[in-house]
Structures are given as C-alpha cells and as structure tokens.
Design an enzyme around this catalytic site. Structure first.
Site, PDB file in Angstrom:
ATOM      1  CB  SER A  79      -0.946   0.003   1.207  1.00 35.65           C
ATOM      2  OG  SER A  79      -0.235  -0.120   2.420  1.00 35.65           O
ATOM      3  CG  ASP A 129      -1.636   5.324   8.230  1.00 33.71           C
ATOM      4  OD1 ASP A 129      -0.448   4.963   8.385  1.00 33.71           O
ATOM      5  OD2 ASP A 129      -2.223   5.268   7.133  1.00 33.71           O
ATOM      6  CG  HIS A 153      -0.231   4.151   4.466  1.00 30.39           C
ATOM      7  ND1 HIS A 153      -0.763   3.361   5.472  1.00 30.39           N
ATOM      8  CD2 HIS A 153      -0.012   3.326   3.413  1.00 30.39           C
ATOM      9  CE1 HIS A 153      -0.853   2.109   5.051  1.00 30.39           C
ATOM     10  NE2 HIS A 153      -0.403   2.059   3.806  1.00 30.39           N
TER      11      HIS A 153
END
Length: 407
Positions: free
Chosen positions: A145, A383, A386
């Site tokens: 990702s 998160d 990312h």
C-alpha cells in the site's frame, strides 16, 4: 463635443461604495484561496480541469552530476507561498485514509517544507516536463500500500497537466493501469506485498521465498520502468518455504521450526525478486528503500501509538536504528548484489532510490487519526506508516524524476 462627452459620462461612485466593493473582492479572493488550499469538504468534484503548468527556472531542471539526492535536510519552503502542488480538490486520486486535508488535519505546517540535498538544490516537480520526458513510455510500481501511496502521489502531481484514462483490465484497484492519452504515457501498479508467492492459512502467512509472485512478474513485460518496494508486511507471523519445504519462520511458535526472523524472509524474498527481474527485464529497475516504521510514539501501532509531531526533525535529531536500520541494510546489500549480476548479464539498468533517511526526518507527515471523520464509528489504528497527500511523499517523485532521466 466636449460638453456632450461630459454629459453622457457616468458619475463617479461615492468613495464609501468603492471601498465596499474593494473589500468584498478581497474577501472573495481569500475565500477562494482557502477553499482550494485547505479544503475539508468531500473529495474532488470532477468539475475542475487541470491548469497549464508554468515553467520556471526552479522547476523541471536537473541536479548537478554527482549530487547525492538522498542525504540532506528539510528546509522551510519559501517559494510559491509554500503552497502544495495539488489539493484534495484538484486531485481525484487520493486514497481516503491518506486524505488528511479532507478529514480536517489541523496542523498544515507539514506542507511547507522542502527537501534540500547536501550540496545541491532539488528542482520542484514539473508535471509538463515529466510527461514530455516520458512520452511514449511506461512505468509500474510493484509492492504494497505504500507503493500505491507513491503512485497516487505521482498521479496527483501530474493532474496539474492531465488526468489519466483508466484502462485497467481488472476492477481491483490493486492492479490498476492508467493512460495519459495526450502523452501516451502509461502508469500501473501490481499489488505484491511480499514480492514472492504467498498465501495465508489461519494466522500465518506462508511465504515461498524462492518463487517470485506471478501477479507482477507476468505483468511487467513491455514496461520501461519498474519501481520495486517491500518491507512492512514482513513483520507479520510467517512460515518460510524454500524448494517446497519449511525452512523456518517468523513468530510462528511452531515446535521444531526455527525462528529465523523477518530479516531472513525479507532478504530472501528481495533476492528472488531482483534475480527474476535481472533475468527477464531489460528496462530500468528502481529499488525504493523502506518507508520508516519507527514514527509511532507513546506505544506500538496497535497499542495506542501515534505520530503527533508538527514539524520535521533536524538532520542531527534522530538516526536510523532498530528495525528500520536492519531492513534498510538488507535492501542496500541485496541491491548491490543484484546490480553486479545485472552488469554481468548486460540486462536491466539498476537504480537505488535510497529515500529512507529523508523520510525518517518527517514524523509530521503521516495521517495519524485524520484518515476519517472524527465522529465516524470505525476501528482504525493511528496511521504513522502511510503519508498524507499532499505531503512529504511528493518528494519521492521529485527524486524519481531525477534518477529516471537518461544520462
């Protein structure tokens, strides 16, 4: 005649009226600027078209030969008012969980820093120059990702000039292909978080460390550039299989199976992937080093850890250590090994995109809790892996542009 002209000329409006009109005009300009820069409404409406990119001496240039792009510091960006290249209104390609502006991230200072390599200046990304340089070419990302995060950053940067046509052969976004028709430039992504064949059984992943994943290997034929990356998924509990038999594991807790740790699986998987590429691919292979795993503070990722910092580290405030250092070392060593093999076979051009040190200094650039509305009833961890779009990850494409340019 003079008297006639004087009679038909409209009377000048009173001064208070002029002041009122001017004030309204200023407010409208400020409101438009705020809505485009810091939009927190729903995603891109599709009504806006890309603006013509402007050329400048500070954009689209080339760094001097011998400049190390990957060692340097983050400095305040005084050019263009520090405005980002794009926003969540101008780019429709932002993954929801990385759409920090939409979901109300309060600290916008993370957008006002530029990466400055030691000894040279990294030119700002020029979307028009990029598309001109790679007209008729094709680029694909292979990984997890974060590879998708990287690709979406590039798509957003290019949206200043052109929006692509989706020509994917599958509805799965993990295997999407985009065509920039006016430049005949193709961009794609192949989801392969381990780079080798893998399947999950119960709580354990079974990694076939000597077999490259056909999901990407069969798809890269015909591409000119492959950007390869993988790291984070190797932290998952896994069984290691080579030549059809179990040779070890990572946190499997199976009696009689040696825990070889994730460092072994990462090394062997990367070795297998690079060997496969140098054997069948005659384009350019870019190995991007890992995005840091160490930006969680106050706990692990699943135990309340978060990334709340609002500015970058200075170059002397932190250093690569622990798991980040171990995984980075594996990538650098395996790249060097593969490059020697590629030189002997006169096959793929091998390039290392060593972005880890630059990103280690940006704990302020992650979504944290701003990947969804605060009042949503969702179970998501903060998160700190990312990157917000727009955000520090955009520098990856400034780097990528430089290293893909022909010598």
């Amino acid at each position: 005649m003079r008297s006639l002209i004087q009679r038909v000329r409209p009377a000048a409006p009173p001064l208070p009226a002029l002041l009122l009109v001017a004030a309204v005009a200023v407010l409208l300009v400020l409101a438009a600027h705020r809505s485009s820069f810091f939009d927190t409404t729903s995603a891109w409406s599709g009504a806006r078209r890309p603006s013509r990119a402007r050329n400048s001496a500070a954009a689209g240039g080339r760094v001097p030969k011998g400049c190390d792009l990957f060692r340097g510091e983050w400095v305040p960006d005084g050019r263009g008012g520090g405005a980002p290249y794009y926003t969540n209104r101008s780019c429709p390609h932002i993954q929801e969980h990385q759409n920090c502006l939409k979901y109300g991230r309060p600290h916008r200072g993370f957008l006002r820093w530029r990466w400055r390599p030691a000894g040279c200046d990294l030119p700002r990304f020029d979307a028009a120059a990029f598309l001109r340089s790679f007209r008729g070419r094709s680029l694909t990302f292979v990984g997890d990702s974060i590879a998708r995060n990287h690709m979406q950053s590039l798509m957003c940067l290019l949206s200043k000039v052109e929006y692509p046509k989706d020509i994917s052969k599958t509805p799965h976004s993990e295997f999407s292909t985009m065509l920039y028709e006016s430049h005949n430039f193709t961009m794609a992504i192949f989801w392969s978080p381990f780079l080798v064949k893998a399947n999950k059984s119960g709580d354990l992943w079974h990694l076939h460390l000597d077999e490259p994943d056909d999901a990407w290997l069969a798809g890269i034929a015909g591409f000119d550039y492959v950007v390869l990356s993988a790291a984070n998924w190797f932290t998952r509990p896994s069984m290691f299989i080579e030549a059809g038999r179990v040779v070890g594991c990572h946190i499997c807790l199976v009696p009689g199976v040696a825990d070889l740790t994730l460092r072994y699986s990462q090394r062997m998987a990367l070795r297998t992937a690079l060997r496969a590429l140098t054997g069948v691919f005659n384009g350019t292979v870019v190995l991007r080093t890992l995005s840091p795993t160490s930006h969680f503070e106050g706990g692990e990722w699943d135990k309340g850890g978060d990334c709340r910092r609002t500015r970058p580290y200075a170059a002397n405030e932190t250093r690569m250590a622990g798991l980040d250092l171990d995984m980075h070392t594996v990538q650098v060593e395996e790249f060097a090994r593969a490059k020697v093999a590629a030189a002997g076979a006169a096959a793929a051009r091998m390039v290392l995109m060593d972005a880890t040190s630059a990103m280690l200094l940006r704990p302020d650039g992650h979504p944290s809790r701003y990947g969804h509305w605060a009042n949503q009833n969702v179970t998501l961890y903060n998160d700190c892996v990312h990157w917000c779009l727009p955000g520090p990850i955009d520098v990856w494409n400034e780097m990528l542009f430089q290293i893909l340019l022909p010598d």
